[in-house]
Write an enzyme that holds these catalytic residues in place. Structure first.
Site, PDB file in Angstrom:
ATOM      1  N   GLY A  57       0.852  -1.193   0.000  1.00 47.56           N
ATOM      2  CA  GLY A  57       0.000   0.000   0.000  1.00 47.56           C
ATOM      3  C   GLY A  57       0.879   1.230   0.000  1.00 47.56           C
ATOM      4  O   GLY A  57       2.068   1.138   0.307  1.00 47.56           O
TER       5      GLY A  57
ATOM      6  N   ASP B  31     -11.500  -7.260 -25.097  1.00 47.87           N
ATOM      7  CA  ASP B  31     -12.207  -7.129 -23.831  1.00 47.87           C
ATOM      8  C   ASP B  31     -13.716  -6.987 -24.032  1.00 47.87           C
ATOM      9  O   ASP B  31     -14.504  -7.694 -23.403  1.00 47.87           O
ATOM     10  CB  ASP B  31     -11.679  -5.921 -23.053  1.00 47.87           C
ATOM     11  CG  ASP B  31     -10.182  -5.975 -22.880  1.00 47.87           C
ATOM     12  OD1 ASP B  31      -9.634  -7.084 -22.971  1.00 47.87           O
ATOM     13  OD2 ASP B  31      -9.556  -4.924 -22.673  1.00 47.87           O
TER      14      ASP B  31
ATOM     15  N   LYS C  60      -5.373  -8.917 -18.971  1.00 51.97           N
ATOM     16  CA  LYS C  60      -5.582  -9.201 -20.383  1.00 51.97           C
ATOM     17  C   LYS C  60      -5.388 -10.678 -20.740  1.00 51.97           C
ATOM     18  O   LYS C  60      -6.197 -11.261 -21.447  1.00 51.97           O
ATOM     19  CB  LYS C  60      -4.584  -8.365 -21.187  1.00 51.97           C
ATOM     20  CG  LYS C  60      -4.918  -8.281 -22.621  1.00 51.97           C
ATOM     21  CD  LYS C  60      -6.024  -7.296 -22.757  1.00 51.97           C
ATOM     22  CE  LYS C  60      -6.419  -7.031 -24.157  1.00 51.97           C
ATOM     23  NZ  LYS C  60      -7.265  -5.828 -24.194  1.00 51.97           N
TER      24      LYS C  60
ATOM     25  N   GLU D 166       4.789 -10.515  -6.685  1.00 50.97           N
ATOM     26  CA  GLU D 166       3.735 -10.575  -7.704  1.00 50.97           C
ATOM     27  C   GLU D 166       4.140  -9.969  -9.044  1.00 50.97           C
ATOM     28  O   GLU D 166       3.486 -10.211 -10.045  1.00 50.97           O
ATOM     29  CB  GLU D 166       2.461  -9.898  -7.172  1.00 50.97           C
ATOM     30  CG  GLU D 166       2.526  -8.378  -6.988  1.00 50.97           C
ATOM     31  CD  GLU D 166       3.114  -7.922  -5.647  1.00 50.97           C
ATOM     32  OE1 GLU D 166       3.849  -8.700  -5.025  1.00 50.97           O
ATOM     33  OE2 GLU D 166       2.857  -6.772  -5.245  1.00 50.97           O
TER      34      GLU D 166
ATOM     35  N   HIS E 160       8.318  -7.442  -3.733  1.00 50.49           N
ATOM     36  CA  HIS E 160       7.031  -7.753  -4.384  1.00 50.49           C
ATOM     37  C   HIS E 160       7.143  -9.027  -5.218  1.00 50.49           C
ATOM     38  O   HIS E 160       7.678  -8.993  -6.326  1.00 50.49           O
ATOM     39  CB  HIS E 160       6.597  -6.576  -5.257  1.00 50.49           C
ATOM     40  CG  HIS E 160       6.129  -5.424  -4.439  1.00 50.49           C
ATOM     41  ND1 HIS E 160       4.814  -5.238  -4.094  1.00 50.49           N
ATOM     42  CD2 HIS E 160       6.819  -4.424  -3.847  1.00 50.49           C
ATOM     43  CE1 HIS E 160       4.700  -4.167  -3.330  1.00 50.49           C
ATOM     44  NE2 HIS E 160       5.905  -3.651  -3.170  1.00 50.49           N
TER      45      HIS E 160
ATOM     46  N   CYS F 185       5.245  -6.237   1.738  1.00 53.83           N
ATOM     47  CA  CYS F 185       5.615  -4.826   1.836  1.00 53.83           C
ATOM     48  C   CYS F 185       4.829  -4.146   2.964  1.00 53.83           C
ATOM     49  O   CYS F 185       5.048  -4.437   4.125  1.00 53.83           O
ATOM     50  CB  CYS F 185       5.449  -4.158   0.471  1.00 53.83           C
ATOM     51  SG  CYS F 185       6.266  -2.573   0.365  1.00 53.83           S
ATOM     52  N   TYR F 186       3.863  -3.291   2.627  1.00 57.46           N
ATOM     53  CA  TYR F 186       3.059  -2.655   3.681  1.00 57.46           C
ATOM     54  C   TYR F 186       2.446  -3.712   4.596  1.00 57.46           C
ATOM     55  O   TYR F 186       2.403  -3.555   5.817  1.00 57.46           O
ATOM     56  CB  TYR F 186       1.957  -1.804   3.046  1.00 57.46           C
ATOM     57  CG  TYR F 186       1.089  -1.057   4.045  1.00 57.46           C
ATOM     58  CD1 TYR F 186       1.454   0.205   4.496  1.00 57.46           C
ATOM     59  CD2 TYR F 186      -0.088  -1.625   4.543  1.00 57.46           C
ATOM     60  CE1 TYR F 186       0.673   0.888   5.424  1.00 57.46           C
ATOM     61  CE2 TYR F 186      -0.872  -0.956   5.466  1.00 57.46           C
ATOM     62  CZ  TYR F 186      -0.487   0.298   5.898  1.00 57.46           C
ATOM     63  OH  TYR F 186      -1.271   0.981   6.807  1.00 57.46           O
TER      64      TYR F 186
END
Ligand code: XMP
Length: 520
Positions: free
Chosen positions: A57, A236, A376, A180, A178, A84-85
């Protein structure tokens, strides 16, 4: 059907959906919930709570009004991973110490991992993911200065002595980096390890479960209402339309608006494609003059987006009225559009036309945005699972505001001609080189800059066209594509020879971050 889930508590980081997506990739249902969801609410769901991930965050845990969570999650016996946060908040709750200490760290960092189940298989991954056991991506000001009692340090970097910690007894874990993002090559493996080794998930989730739950959600939301869908020709909106069609059948009407900002030949190609392959009822609307009129003289990118977004909605409202009214509007908004428009606590990067640009007096009961939490490539996989033709599913993404955000400054007929013609040449040459599937997006940009040149024996003072080509899997992080020089040379030569008004071609070599894919 899915019987277990991992909850992702959202503290507003830019990359939170990437965490959920890594968990889904591992075959585990990830449910994103607001940061302050109570443990009791999490346990109330019939699908077993196997683990909790606390995201990053933008705040410091000591900032006034800093986001906080239900402290009961640390006592529940359910594994918790703070990122992290999330790690810093866990530290604060459990009597460790957080502070600016070793200073901020941004970007690629060398790391030393201890032997721990969270980091299993990283060394073995080195051959497929170079750096998996050695590099991570950091993005922080504060860090853990002292781990809480009971925790062991399990990774360190030069500037961050507690780059990861673990309390295996209580099954509480923290990562300062991170996992991710793609820039952490072993990150997905670490999240997989958390799901399987720590949380003991079975991995009972798959894409077809998503189709079922999305179709159910659409039915619930639409009730017996009439629904309009804004088809743009892109992946999309097509996947969104097919999902809605599956859910409510003939109560769906699709509208395809040509706003005058489409690429060369696109309007005709798209209409033919939808009619022939998707077999849906589509109303074409030629609104080019109307959009270009509103955009005349407008140079600010955010205003362009707002005008286009606003005008889109007006056109649909008018079409809805002609049809005798519609209750809902379908949009193919995907997660990167949402997050970059400033979702929750994340900072605004750009307001994407189909999110931030909605006028407040919209006269539909609501929006149906079934792809709002997907990336996507997930949308593409979903499209394939729905049986949509490959040619459509693998089309390169094209932004809703179209060429408006590829023309710096004012949009004029002349500039549209230049960007269309140059873009057509670029696309043709990339396809001839067999690279069209390998590159995420590739297009030309009208830079608004003029430079001096010589053509024949004459001095010219004409426009500079930029080529943009990027590789990515989710549009959140991208690298510029390493196009062969021979291809770049061919494109440059053709643009200068064939497109009147261009005298120079440059190649954009910026990654994202810090750049974005589009120039505006
Ligand atoms: P950026 O430029 O933000 O682009 O790195 C990420 C992806 O989003 C597309 N894009 C948009 N799509 N409305 C859209 O529907 C917009 O305002 C918009 N701006 C960017 C871009 O083409 C890329 O695929």
């Amino acid at each position: 059907m899915t019987k277990e889930r991992v909850v992702v508590l959202d503290f507003g980081g830019q990359y939170n959906q990437l965490i959920a997506r890594c968990v889904r990739e591992a075959g585990v249902l990830a449910e994103i919930l607001p940061y302050d969801t109570s443990l009791a609410a999490m346990l109330a769901d019939p699908r077993q709570l196997k683990g909790i991930i606390m995201t990053g965050g933008p705040d410091s845990v000591y900032a006034p009004g800093a986001l906080t969570c239900d402290p009961a999650i640390f006592q529940a016996g359910v594994p918790v991973l703070g990122i992290c946060y999330g790690m810093q908040l866990m530290t604060r709750f459990l009597s460790g110490q957080v502070g600016a200490g070793g200073g901020p760290e941004f970007g690629h960092t060398e790391i030393t991992f201890a032997a721990h189940p969270l980091f299993a298989e990283l060394a073995a991954q080195e051959k497929d993911e170079p750096g998996a056991g050695r590099h991570v991506w950091m993005n922080h000001n504060d860090a853990v200065l002292q781990a809480p009692p009971g925790f062991q340090t399990i990774a360190r970097t030069d500037r961050c002595p507690n780059a990861a910690f673990a309390d295996d007894q209580r099954r509480l874990y923290g990562l300062q980096f991170h996992p991710e993002v793609r820039h952490t090559p072993g990150g997905r493996q670490i999240l997989r390890n958390f799901c399987f080794s720590v949380c003991a998930c079975r991995g009972d989730w798959q894409m077809s479960d998503l189709t079922v739950s999305l179709v159910d959600d659409i039915r619930r939301q639409a009730g017996d209402g009439q629904v309009l869908c804004a088809l743009s020709g892109g992946v999309d909106s097509s996947v969104a339309a097919v999902l809605v069609h599956k859910a409510i059948g003939s109560r769906l009407t699709c509208v395809f608006v040509d706003h005058g900002l489409l690429r060369q030949h696109e309007a005709t190609e798209v209409m033919a494609f939808y009619r022939e392959t998707l077999g849906m009822n589509i109303i074409p609307v030629d609104a080019a003059d109307r959009f270009l009129g509103k955009l005349a003289g407008v140079t600010d990118p955010e205003r362009k987006r707002k005008i286009i977004g606003g005008e889109f909605i007006r056109v649909f409202e008018e079409e809805a009225r002609k049809l005798g009214g519609a209750d809902y509007l379908v949009q193919g908004t995907i997660y990167p559009d949402v997050i970059e428009s400033g979702h929750g606590k994340a900072a605004v990067i750009k307001s994407h036309h189909n999110v931030g640009g909605l006028p407040p007096d919209i006269s539909f009961k609501g929006l149906i945005e079934p792809l709002r939490s997907l990336f996507k490539d997930e949308v593409r996989r979903l499209g394939e699972a729905l049986g949509i033709p490959r040619a459509l599913v693998w089309r390169q993404p094209f932004p809703g505001p179209g060429l408006a955000i590829r023309i710096m400054g004012e949009i004029t007929a002349e500039r549209l001609r230049i960007v269309r013609e140059s873009d057509w040449i670029f696309r043709e040459e990339v396809a001839k080189a067999g690279l069209d599937q390998a590159i995420w997006q590739y297009f030309t940009v009208f830079t608004g800059v003029r430079t001096v040149g010589v053509m024949g024996d004459d001095r010219t003072y004409d426009h500079v066209i930029a080529l943009r080509a990027v590789t990515s899997s989710d549009a959140m992080t991208v690298e510029f594509a390493e196009l062969p020089y021979a291809l770049l040379a061919k494109v440059s030569q053709r643009i200068i020879n064939e497109v009147r008004g261009c005298s120079r071609v440059v190649y954009d070599i910026t990654s994202k971050p810090p750049g974005t894919i589009e120039w505006e």
